[in-house]
Structure formats: C-alpha cells, structure tokens
Design a protein around this motif. Sequence first.
Motif, PDB file in Angstrom:
ATOM      1  N   TRP A  26      -9.208 -18.782  65.728  1.00  0.00           N
ATOM      2  CA  TRP A  26      -8.669 -19.796  64.816  1.00  0.00           C
ATOM      3  C   TRP A  26      -9.793 -20.401  63.970  1.00  0.00           C
ATOM      4  O   TRP A  26      -9.619 -20.654  62.776  1.00  0.00           O
ATOM      5  N   ASN A  27     -10.916 -20.648  64.596  1.00  0.00           N
ATOM      6  CA  ASN A  27     -12.047 -21.229  63.878  1.00  0.00           C
ATOM      7  C   ASN A  27     -12.456 -20.338  62.698  1.00  0.00           C
ATOM      8  O   ASN A  27     -12.692 -20.807  61.592  1.00  0.00           O
ATOM      9  N   ARG A  28     -12.493 -19.030  62.961  1.00  0.00           N
ATOM     10  CA  ARG A  28     -12.882 -18.082  61.903  1.00  0.00           C
ATOM     11  C   ARG A  28     -11.835 -18.034  60.797  1.00  0.00           C
ATOM     12  O   ARG A  28     -12.155 -17.987  59.609  1.00  0.00           O
ATOM     13  N   VAL A  29     -10.554 -18.042  61.194  1.00  0.00           N
ATOM     14  CA  VAL A  29      -9.456 -17.973  60.225  1.00  0.00           C
ATOM     15  C   VAL A  29      -9.418 -19.222  59.348  1.00  0.00           C
ATOM     16  O   VAL A  29      -9.312 -19.149  58.118  1.00  0.00           O
ATOM     17  N   LEU A  30      -9.511 -20.395  59.971  1.00  0.00           N
ATOM     18  CA  LEU A  30      -9.374 -21.652  59.236  1.00  0.00           C
ATOM     19  C   LEU A  30     -10.563 -21.937  58.332  1.00  0.00           C
ATOM     20  O   LEU A  30     -10.410 -22.477  57.235  1.00  0.00           O
ATOM     21  N   MET A  31     -11.758 -21.546  58.776  1.00  0.00           N
ATOM     22  CA  MET A  31     -12.946 -21.853  57.974  1.00  0.00           C
ATOM     23  C   MET A  31     -13.114 -20.922  56.773  1.00  0.00           C
ATOM     24  O   MET A  31     -14.035 -21.088  55.979  1.00  0.00           O
ATOM     25  N   LEU A  32     -12.187 -19.985  56.613  1.00  0.00           N
ATOM     26  CA  LEU A  32     -12.148 -19.211  55.376  1.00  0.00           C
ATOM     27  C   LEU A  32     -11.638 -20.077  54.223  1.00  0.00           C
ATOM     28  O   LEU A  32     -11.951 -19.841  53.063  1.00  0.00           O
ATOM     29  N   LEU A  33     -10.834 -21.078  54.568  1.00  0.00           N
ATOM     30  CA  LEU A  33     -10.193 -21.903  53.548  1.00  0.00           C
ATOM     31  C   LEU A  33     -11.195 -22.866  52.920  1.00  0.00           C
ATOM     32  O   LEU A  33     -12.057 -23.430  53.609  1.00  0.00           O
ATOM     33  N   ASP A  34     -11.063 -23.060  51.611  1.00  0.00           N
ATOM     34  CA  ASP A  34     -11.984 -23.927  50.878  1.00  0.00           C
ATOM     35  C   ASP A  34     -11.972 -25.342  51.439  1.00  0.00           C
ATOM     36  O   ASP A  34     -10.900 -25.962  51.580  1.00  0.00           O
ATOM     37  N   GLY A  35     -13.153 -25.857  51.740  1.00  0.00           N
ATOM     38  CA  GLY A  35     -13.295 -27.249  52.158  1.00  0.00           C
ATOM     39  C   GLY A  35     -13.137 -27.491  53.642  1.00  0.00           C
ATOM     40  O   GLY A  35     -13.489 -28.565  54.141  1.00  0.00           O
ATOM     41  N   ILE A  36     -12.605 -26.514  54.370  1.00  0.00           N
ATOM     42  CA  ILE A  36     -12.412 -26.723  55.813  1.00  0.00           C
ATOM     43  C   ILE A  36     -13.675 -26.346  56.567  1.00  0.00           C
ATOM     44  O   ILE A  36     -14.149 -25.219  56.495  1.00  0.00           O
TER      45      ILE A  36
END
Length: 673
Positions: free
Chosen positions: A429-439
């Motif tokens: 989840w950490n890898r998936v979410l940190m793809l998003l801008d600003g997260i």
Amino acid sequence: MKKFVLQKDEPLKRPEDYSIAYHELLNERQLEAVFHGNGPALVVAGAGTGKTRTLVHRVARLVESGVKPSEILLLTFTRRAAKEMLNRASNILDERCKQVQGGTFHFYCSMLLHRYADAIGYPTNFTIIDTSDSLEVIQFVRTQLNLHKKKKRFPNKNTLLKIISTGKNKNLDTRIVLQEDYPQFLEQEDKILEVADAYEAYKEKNFVMDFDDLLINTRDLLRKNDDIRIKVALGNRHVMVDEFQDTNKLQADLTELFSSVHGNIMAVGDDAQSIYSFRGADHQNILEFPERFEGTKLIKLEENYRSTPQILEVANQLLKQANFKFEKQLHSNNERGDLPALVQSSSEHDQSRFITQLVLQLREQETDLNDIAVLFRNGRDSFDLEVELNRKNIPFVKYGGQKFTEAAHIKDVLAHVRVLVNPMDTIAWNRVLMLLDGIGPKTAQDLFEWIRLAKNPYQLDLSDTTSQSYIDQLKELSKLLVSIKENDHSVPKVIELITDYYKVFCKKRYDDYPKRIKDLEAFVNVSESFSSLSKMLEELALDPITATAVDTEQKTKEEAPLILSTIHSAKGLEWKHVFIIQCLDGIIPSAYSVEDEKQLDEELRLLYVAVTRAEKMLYFSYPVLAQSAYGDYFTQPSRFLKDMNEDLVEEWRLVEENNPQNLPEGNQKALGE
C-alpha cells in the motif's frame, strides 16, 4: 687513438630464426600480422580467428627482436585484458614482456596528464572522479541552479550525465544529442547547457577530472604542445590497439597522436562486431583506418577455430547483407556439424517450452548447462523463458538487461497486485499510495489506518483522513481496484488494466519511460502463464526471476547454471549450443533502426555477433503470434533471416505430444507438458 668497430645489428627476420616456433603455432595470416615490420597495419580479425593469440605473439616477437618493452604500447579496453595478454606473452617468451606499457586509453591518458599536469593548468595531484562522483556533482549543480524545482520535468542527474558524456565521446553538439536521444527535453536545451557549463566549472575549480576529461585533456595537451607530443610519441616505437572497432572519435584521434613519430601503429578488430554505438563507439574508425594512416597494410584473419562450417556459412550470409564493411569470408577446418535450426513456435510461451525441454535433453546427453546459452536483443525478451526455467527448476544466470522483478516499474505494478490479494499488505500500500502526487509517508500511513477498518478497503475516495486535494487521484485508484475486485478477470487482463493505469506515473517518474513501457507490455505477456494473481505472487516470491550464480549454486550444489544473456553482454564469449530467441522484425532489427541504414547495419552486426558465439549448434527461434497492449498480432521473422535457404538452415516444427496426427514432415520437435 684506438678504434673499436661496432658491427651492424642484423635483425632477425625469418620465423625460423627465433627461439619461439611461430611458424608452428600460427597460421599464415596470423604469422603475417606477427611479423609485420614498420608502418601502419590493420588486422581485420573475424570472429573466432585467434585475434588475442595474434596480439600476444606479436608482443613476444617484438621483444625478442630487440625492441625495448617500455617502447611498446598495448592499448586494450580493460586493464584485465592487457594484464592477461602480457602474462601470456611472458609465458611464451620471458618476463620482459611484463614491462610492456599495457592498459586502457583512460589509464595511459591519466599517466600522461599527471606527468604533464602543469601544461594544462592542473596540479600534479589532481584527482579522478568516477561515475557515482560525477552524478553527485551533477545533482549539486542542478540544485544550485534551482532546476530541481522546475514545474516542467527536468532531466534527472543520470540523464544529464548521459547527455553531457555522449556529446563529448561522439563529438556532437548538445542539441544533436537531444534531437537524437532525448527529444522530450529539446525545449530545455538552454538550461541543460547551463548545467553542463556549471559541471565543467566545478571540476576545474576543484581540480578533478571525470573519465571523459582524461581523453579530451590528453588530446588537447598533445595537439597544443608539439614538444610534449613528440616526446610522448618518440617513446612509443610500436603502438597496438585491441578492439579498434569499439573506439570512439576521441580514442581514434589519440591513437594517431600516440604513434605520430614512428608511425608503427597496428590496430586489431572486426568491423563486423562493432555493436556499441550507444556507448559512443564509432564504426567508421576501423573502416577509415587505411585513409587516416597512409600506406596501411591490410591483413585479414578469416580462419575460424570456434564454429562448425555450417554456422560460419550462416554468419557469412549475414555479412553479405551489410552495407558498410570490409569484405571477408570466414572458413574453418573444424568437423562439419548439423545445419543451424530455424524454429517457429505458435507463441512466445511455446518458444520457452521448446527451449527448456531441449535444454533438459541436452543435459541428459551430458552437455553441461553452462555450455548452453540463450541470447536475446533486450533484457525483457527473456522474461517468459525465465518463468518457465524456474518452473522446471533449471538453474540459470542472466547477464545484461534489467532484472525482471528488481525493476522499479515492475515492482510498482506488483504492489497493486499485492494489495488486491492482501489488502492488509502495508508495504505494498505504501508503494501504491506514494505514487500519487503530494502523498508522502505520513499521509500514506493515515490512509492505511483507514484501510484497516474500512468496510471496503479499496474505496479510498471515501476516506475522511486525507486532504480533498488528493480525492481525484484516489478516485482513479479506487475505480481501478474496485473494478478488478468486482469482475472475474483473467490474470493478464488484470495486469493489463494495472499497467494502463500505471503508465501515467511511469512517464512522470522515468526519463527512459518508452523502454519501461515496453517492459510493462512484456509483463502482460508473461502473466499469461499464471492461473491466479496469488499464484503469480507466490511463484515470483519463491522463485524470483533474478537468479544469480550464487543462488543457482546453492540450489543445485555444484551444477553450473545455464547462461541467459543480452547479445551485447555475450560479445567475446562462446558456448557449444546457442539459442537466439525472439528473432522478429521490430526486435532484431529494432523498430527504431529500420529507417536508418547505419543503425540497421549495426543491428545486422549484432545478430552476426550472436551467431558466431556458437561452437557446435545454433538455434534461431521466433513466435508466429505475439501480444501487445492492443491484442494479438501475427509477427514477421527477422528480415536478416529471409535469405537463409534450406542449404543454410533447417526448419524445425513444434507439435504437441498429444496430437501425433499433426506431425509434419521433416525435422520436428514434440512438446510435452
């Protein structure tokens, strides 16, 4: 006054006058090269014709004939190669051969620059920075110029260093480099030049040089200081350069400067094995050698000691198709063998099944696995085969290309699969979410806390723990994950949906995204062989497609592994059996090369290099059907193979073991489970 009459030294001219039996150890053309006297010579040494043997014996012959070892300069592309050659020459003659000046262009240039540092305004204790140091300096000046904060994407430090280095090695203007290799950054040319200038200024101020500087500064030193050039060249009575086809423009200029007094220069190489233009090597250097050095004696080594005559006939047929070349015809007195195989499979997976099954048969026939190699144009071309080899528990080691499951963009895609299989996978989840801008880490952690308690963990847009500014991005991600969970998609369809979603991030994060997107498309094809997402994750985790020599040795005790290698990484090596896979138009030759005659020639030379690695048996293979993001399509075999008639290659047909009625005439291979 007494007189003492000095007798004239009579040089030893004939092979039989030497202590070493050269005439027994070398063939006629090798002997001609070893006993070449003064003046320039170009030895065009075809694959497997004893190039190194010739160079080693020439070193020994020169020393034995009375040339001071310190007045012989042997330039190679690795220090290890020079050391091995001089050791072999010493074993043939005596320890004097170890006093020969041997090493790389960079090593020799560094020695000269330290000796004459004051002539270029450097202290004698200047330091040399390696690639990692260069990248740090680039990042430093990039940050100093506030280019890391640009709204438009600016090249990262690796790309900037490649742009700067390519311009230097190929003697090209930066704009040309951008046009040819990085058109997406053309509009930022001014800022890129600003970085390049700041990088040069930093090095000069701090008295450091990178690898490119060693060549450039030596060339400039010798061109601008005639007294130094004469002194250096006077000490080089004989200059020899190995692998001359791999030299860049700077190295060709330096070769001329180093030999400019005596004119005794011998270049050895094979124009047909010039395959490193992406590193700055210039194929024209070897072709234009006779023009650059007037009076060049051309010596061709054409007797091959490695391959069967049948393999060499295929190699010669390939060379006939080249536009820019020295004419040569490889031949051999080796025992005749079987015709090379041309293997057509229905799919890439059947191609993998064929190779694994034949490898197992060869092993049963007492062929060691490390006597077998599978060669390919790109690292991604072997992904499906790697999965199949793991399934069959066949140990292998892979050279060249990016390792499949180690690649960041493949890991990103697999992270999405992992959260679909296990919504409590924090790391994924950490890898998936940190793809998003600003997260960042904090927001990702808050979101995961919500996921742990949520009724539907994939409905991320319903989360009340994060800023509204992220909602649109979270909606896109939620739409993807919910859609996959609610539909009974096949594994390749799931991977296709994820990669389609991920391509936007791939383009934002990587300067070389076109290559990575091809990897993603290849991953969709690889996923065809898995029955479920969980099974795929399990197999890739337990048998990651990153096998190393250590892994395979531990798994199989003392059995050496099968070799998988890109063709570029295979140059200079040889195996009894060689498979060349994915022999398709668009792969070899690359789709990027077909509009450029010179690039197309290099692709042809690449296939020639692959063919000439084989000693006993050669196999070309290709699938009739291939997959892309747009669906299945019929392929075209490599245009380089179209003229291979039945006298040169034998067609093999693959048939399923449980369909004996479909067995075709001629050579056939039944595929089992």
